[in-house]
Structure formats: C-alpha cells, structure tokens
Design an enzyme around this catalytic site. Structure first.
Site: not given
Length: 772
Positions: A33-34, A225-226, A256, A614
């Site tokens: 996504k980044t 973002d997020e 998340q 992670r």
C-alpha cells in the site's frame, strides 16, 4: 507509460492510474500500500497536478519522510518539497500556525505533550483542593482527551446532562470545572495540546467559511493512509476539506484497525462508500511479505470476525515453516526459551539481531524477556519505554527553549524558574500563580511588572525574578540571529545547566551530560536537514515543533542491530523475518478488559492478526501454565486465538517437563494412607529408584557439605583480583576492575560494567568469572 508503473501489479497499477473522484484502496497486510500511495502521488504530479494542491496524511512522520524521498527520486527533489505531507498532527499544526490569530492564539503557540498536559491537570486539581485519590490526574486528563477527540467542547459538555451524570456517578462531579480551567489555562499560556491540533482545526474550518474555502481550493487532491485508524475529529476534517472536489483517496485495512482505545472508529472505513458518491474500490490482496503458511494462518483467524470488508489475501511466496506453538511453565521459562531460540537461530544462520522481534500485549511483559536476553548478553531495544525527549535533563533544556519562543508558556516557566537553583522557592511561585490568575495575565508578565504590583515578595527575591526574566529576554533577542543549534548551545552553557550536571560525578550525572551532548547532536542534524526543506530556516521554533510531534520510531538512532521488543500496537506497519508473540493466554491476549462486547473481542482478534502478519519467514507463539500478576502466581490457560489458527499452519512444541497435570479434586478428601499395609514390590530391573523429597534434617546435612576444590579455587582467584582485570558477572555482564579496597572478608572491587555501569562488589559474595 512511465517506467515506475512497470513495478506495480495489475491491482496496484489500477489504483495509481485512477485520477479523479473518491476511491478506497483496501490493502491487505504486506500488499504494497505504501508503494501505491507513493506512486499515485508521483503520477498525479507527472500529470501536471501542482504539488501545492496535494495533501497526503500518513501514520508517522518517518513514513512521510520515506515516501517523500521516494517521490523525489521520480519527480525531482525540488517539486517533492512542495507537498503537504505528514501526520494529521504535524500537517494541521502547520496550518494552525498560519491561521492561529483567528482563534486568539499566537502563531508561535507551544505544543504541550502528554506529560505537560498531565502536569497542568495535576496543578489544577491541587489548586481546587480536590481529593487526588478520586480525581487522579492521569484519568482526568484521559477523560478530557477523549472529550476533545469526540468534539465535546466545554460548552458541549455543559449542555450534555448524560456526560455530567456519568462523571458524577464516578464521584467526579467537578470534572467539567477542571476541563474548563484546563482549556482557559492553555489559552492563557498560548499553548495547544495534541488533541487541540485536531479540535482547533475543526473549529477553524467550521467557524470561518473563508478559511475552509481557502484550503478546499488549496487541497484539490487528498490522500489518507491507515484510514481505519482515524477518529471522529480526523474524519470530519477530511470530509470538510475534500467536499469541494471530492478527489479523495483513502487507503487502509479494516483487519488492522486496532486503535479503538484512543478513539479510532472502524466505521470510517466500513462506511466510506456511503459518505461519497460513485466511489471506486480497489483491493490489494497479494501479500509480498509473508510465507504461504503465515498468510493462511492470519486469514483463518481474521475470518472469525463478523464486522469486516470482504477480501482474500494470498501470496505467491514459498510455503515456509509452520508456526511453532510452545507451552512453558512460567514467564521466566518463557523468556529463557525465546532468548535461547534467538541465540540458536542467530548462530546457525549467521543472522543479525535486528531480524528478530518480540511482541507482547502489555509493556509489563518485557521484564522477563529483558532478563533472559541480558543473561545471554544479547543486545535489544525496547520501543515505547521512556523516550529520549522525556528524560529530565532534556525536558529541562527544552523548557528553556520553549519559554524563549513563547514566554506565556507557564508549564515551562514553572519547571525551570528555579533550576538550576536561584533562590526562588515554591512559596514565591504559588504567589505568582495566584497573581497571574487574579490579573488574568501570564506569570512572565506578572514578573515583568512585579515592581508595579503589590505582592508580598521581598526585594531580594524580586531582584532574582527580574534577573530571570532579563535572562530569557536576552535569549529572545539573540534567537533572531542564531539557528536552533547555536541557541541551544548558548542556553545550555549560559543557564548553568551543563555545570549543574557536571558537578554530579555519579554515573547518572555523567549520563545526563552525555544526553545533553546527544541533544546538541540532534539539533545540529535537524538544522542541517532543514537546509533541504523549502521555506525552512532551522529556527528554534521549527525544532521545537519537530520534537513535539516526533514519535518513538521517528527518533531511532544509534546501533540498530538489536532485538526489537514492543507491544503489538507499536509493531503496526513494521515487519521482521522472525517474530515471537509471547503471553498468548486468556485474560492477557485477548485482554481481560476487552472481552465485554463482540466489538471489543473483534478488535483483540484484529490485534492478533497484526501480530501474525508482522512475520516474513517464521512466527513463534508462546504461552505459560502460570504467570505472576500483581505479585501473585496464577494459573493461565491458552488463548482462544490459538485454537482459531488453521491446524495445517501450526506445529505444537510441548516439552514433557513443561507438562503439569492439575487435579480437579482435593486429595485431602481421601484421608491418610496406611503405608504399613501396602504390599512391598521390588522395582523392575532397569527402573530408576523413586525420587523422594529430602527431609529438613537431610537438607541441613546437605547444607554442611564443604565446597569442592574447584569452588574454593575460584574464590581464591577472586580474592587475588587485580586492578585492570576483565570479569564477567551473571547479571551485570562484562566489566573491568577499576580498584580493589579492604582486606580479608571485607575485600571489595569497584567494577565498571559495560552495560550495568559502576558497581562495588564484596568479593566473598561476588559471582564473578575471570576473563583476563
């Protein structure tokens, strides 16, 4: 077509190429996504969209810097500088600097961090003579913070009888008065806290339509973002700014969403398609981070949640090893297992320590892990502990700098008015606070006019106060000519702070001097970095804002080759080849405080999903049979989340010595057994004799056994220890003998340990190993 687009998969490319209109990118863990956000911004700029018209809101300042760096490589550094990019708090702090006067604040307002705010709340509680055991300042501040993030101003609170009744039921009927006084004191001090940066932005955009229109025209393309972690206040800002052009792109993963405890609202992402017309939806479902096994395990857990957006995360990576689940007796054994496993993996595969992370649900769990890692002499770093900028000597220095920039900042003034000591006591300060409240002026203004005000303070103290104010004013004059580094260096020397810490010859005092030196290094780096930023001057105001908005990861410095220890919340957005998820027990993970409703339990499950995702190569899960809580050993049971993992993705590693059968009935009900009537049987050939618990008499005999010759010789070696020799201690690690003093049984050594610092040890008790 630009070359950078060739680096994207089909789903990523579609999201990058979409130009106008509202869009949501649902991005699974490790799906890039980044990269999509970065390339989308670069692509907009390549399509002649002015970077001044693009607003990008990220999760951390560090993420913003990394994204801006990547964008600069595609479009060039000079254009990338013009982007409005950063966290909600940093971007809107910048906006408020321009517009602060409309709200009655100075443009150089101070930003209070959590500690500053809590200290102010504590002062107000004391001044109101309220019971500090009922009005616990941290709880009161937390309540005020939640009000602000829910846009409940003092006025809204006064108009809401339900909130007032809830506080009265909690035996805090004066909470509204504290809230009002807190807001007034911040305003008088020309200060905003973290929550104000959002609340005041909402106020600005609501009360001043011309300001809203100005920034709607400015930010024609908005990227967030997020998005699943936005709270109500952040959501409204984004809605307001994007209303005119509706060119809004939000990226996130409902799986998340783990910050409900601090106000994040998962409905912001779940309901995005209802908020805007003709929303285009893109799903990034290919995971580039983890093995097939890890993706399969994470999917099997998160699908148990009822409240979620549909997506199927998959990966073309190799299958990978199964997740190893380990049961241990207690937390000490858990720590030893984790440390030993890291040690073995590191030695066998020649790995760096920074490839390992230990994740836990609560910070308290780090102790057992730290103890075990220290005993194996393995370097580690704890995230979320005491930040560099929260240390006393750093806070003292920053208080001077903040007062120079904003003399109305009362919390900073109170902190350093008598540090280093200049004969201005608490009684004098109390009189100044009363006068400031009476005249509705800042304490600094009261001191400036102290000779015109009838205050019961003697001439000697008045002179000291005037000297203090004059010193700050002289710094203010100098500040216009110096950059942040030059001013900080001057303040540390002229105020006597450096001399104060140098006087203290203890290891703590030396550490404080080293920390001041590190602060200067940090300011120097900042000033040099500002040379690359458009319109930046490297002034002390810019530095203080950067510090106020920094996060734990933004300030990562020094040796990075360490095992990382952190809560799962802090691990969000990070990745490690090897991850240990410890303490997977009921009432710990999921937390006992988060199982009252389905939504709370689902958030805990999302947190576990974050922990699993992670890991890149291998995940280890541990739980114990018993654990200390508040000093008491209690039985523990495995977390329900372990049972929710696909059984094909896990491998149990339960050693026999960690097995412990817990009888369900009390043996006492069967009475005593008459052993004389038992039929004696000879043990079978080859059967080991039964082990018996030794009696107290036998134990006393055992205690009298003399030490072996090896033990004696080891002690004798220690008694001949000399200055300069290297030794190793089981707890303190490696060290060098600085001096020997005393004779016979009182002989002791002064040892400088590499990690534990200076220690004086009696040699007859010391458990030391000679290294040289």
């Amino acid at each position: 077509m630009q070359a950078y687009l060739d680096e994207l998969n089909d789903a990523q490319r579609e999201a990058v190429l979409q130009k106008d209109g509202p869009m949501i990118v649902i991005a699974g863990a490790g799906s890039g996504k980044t990269r999509v956000l970065t390339y989308r911004i670069a692509h907009l700029m390549n399509q002649e969209i002015d970077p001044f018209n693009i607003l990008a809101l990220t999760f951390t300042n560090k993420a913003a810097r990394e994204m801006k760096s990547r964008i600069a490589k595609i479009v060039g550094p000079s254009e990338a500088k013009n982007l409005w990019m950063g966290t909600f708090h940093s971007v809107f702090a910048r906006l408020l600097r321009f517009e602060a006067d409309k709200l009655g604040f100075p443009s150089n307002f101070t930003i209070y961090d959590t500690q500053d705010s809590q200290r102010l709340v504590n002062s107000i509680i004391k001044e109101m003579n309220l019971d500090k055991d009922v009005y616990k300042y941290k709880q009161v501040y937390s309540r005020i913070s939640s009000y602000k993030n829910s846009l409940i101003t003092v006025k809204a609170y006064r108009q809401n009888p339900e909130l007032q009744e809830a506080d009265a039921m909690a035996k805090r009927p004066r909470l509204g008065d504290i809230y009002e006084e807190y807001v007034n004191r911040c305003f008088k001090a020309g200060a905003m806290d973290f929550d104000d940066l959002l609340l005041k932005t909402n106020e600005l955009l609501t009360r001043f339509p011309d300001v809203l229109s100005k920034y709607q025209h400015r930010f024609q393309y908005i990227l967030v973002d997020e998005y699943q972690d936005t709270n109500h206040s952040q959501y409204l800002i984004v809605r307001a700014l994007s209303d005119r052009y509706q060119n809004i792109c939000v990226v996130g993963d409902d799986a998340q969403s783990i910050y409900a405890f601090r106000g994040a609202n998962i409905n912001n992402i779940l309901n995005f398609q209802r908020d805007y017309d003709e929303v285009k939806t893109y799903k990034l479902e290919q995971n580039y981070r983890s093995t097939k096994t890890l993706v399969q395990a994470a999917n099997s857990v998160i699908e148990k949640n009822k409240k979620r957006l549909e997506k199927v995360v998959w990966t073309s990576n190799h299958q990978g090893d199964k997740i190893k689940i380990n049961r241990l007796l207690n937390d000490a054994e858990e720590g030893r297992y984790v440390a030993s496993t890291i040690f073995e993996l590191q030695m066998q595969n020649q790995l760096d320590y920074d490839q390992f992370a230990i994740l836990y649900r609560t910070n308290a769990q780090s102790r057992a892990m730290e103890d075990a890692l220290r005993k194996k002499d393995m370097p580690y770093r704890i995230y979320g502990g005491l930040s560099f900028y929260q240390r006393k000597e750093i806070k003292d220095t920053l208080a001077y700098l903040r007062l120079i920039v904003n003399p109305k900042d009362e919390e900073s003034l109170k902190r350093i008015i008598n540090y280093p000591t200049r004969g201005i006591g608490q009684t004098t300060l109390d009189k100044l606070v009363l006068a400031a409240n009476h005249y509705k002026r800042s304490i600094f203004e009261i001191i400036e006019n102290i000779q015109k005000i009838d205050l019961p303070i003697n001439k000697g103290i008045q002179t000291k106060l005037i000297n203090f104010v004059n010193m700050i004013k002289s710094f203010q004059i100098t500040a216009d000519k110096l950059n942040a580094f030059e001013l900080t260096d001057l303040v540390i020397k002229k105020t006597g702070l450096l001399q104060e810490f140098k006087k203290d010859g203890t290891p703590e005092g030396i550490t404080r001097v080293e920390n001041l030196e590190e602060l200067l290094n940090g300011v120097k780096d900042f000033v040099e970095g500002q040379n690359e930023v458009e319109e930046a001057t490297g002034s002390i105001s810019e530095f203080l804002e950067d510090v106020a908005l920094a996060t734990d990861f933004d300030n990562e410095k020094g040796d990075s080759n360490r095992v990382s220890l952190m809560t799962v919340h802090l691990a969000k957005g990070l990745e490690f080849p090897y991850v240990f998820i410890v303490g997977m027990e009921e009432d710990l993970f999921p937390s006992a405080m988060s199982m009252n409703t389905r939504s709370e339990l689902e958030e805990e499950r999302r947190l576990f999903y974050v922990a699993l995702t992670r890991a890149e190569k291998q995940a280890y899960i541990t739980y114990t049979l018993s654990r200390y809580r508040w000093g008491k050993l209690i039985d523990a049971e495995p977390s329900r989340f372990i049972d929710e993992i696909d059984e094909n993705a896990i491998e149990y590693n339960i050693s026999e010595d960690s097995y412990r059968y817990k009888p369900q009935i009390d043996a006492d009900i069967f009475g005593e057994v008459d052993k004389s009537k038992l039929r004696q049987t000879k043990p079978k050939k080859g059967t080991p004799p039964p082990s018996h618990k030794p009696t107290e008499k036998q134990l006393r005999k055992l205690r009298k056994v003399k030490p072996t010759s090896n033990q004696n010789s080891a002690k004798e070696d220690l008694m001949t220890l000399k200055k300069g020799q290297m030794v190793k201690h089981g707890r303190f690690g490696r060290g060098k003998v600085l001096s020997i003093s005393g004779v016979g049984q009182d002989k002791k050594a002064e040892i400088q340990f590499e990690k534990a610092g200076l220690k004086n040890l009696l040699l007859r008790f010391a458990k030391l190993e000679l290294l040289s």
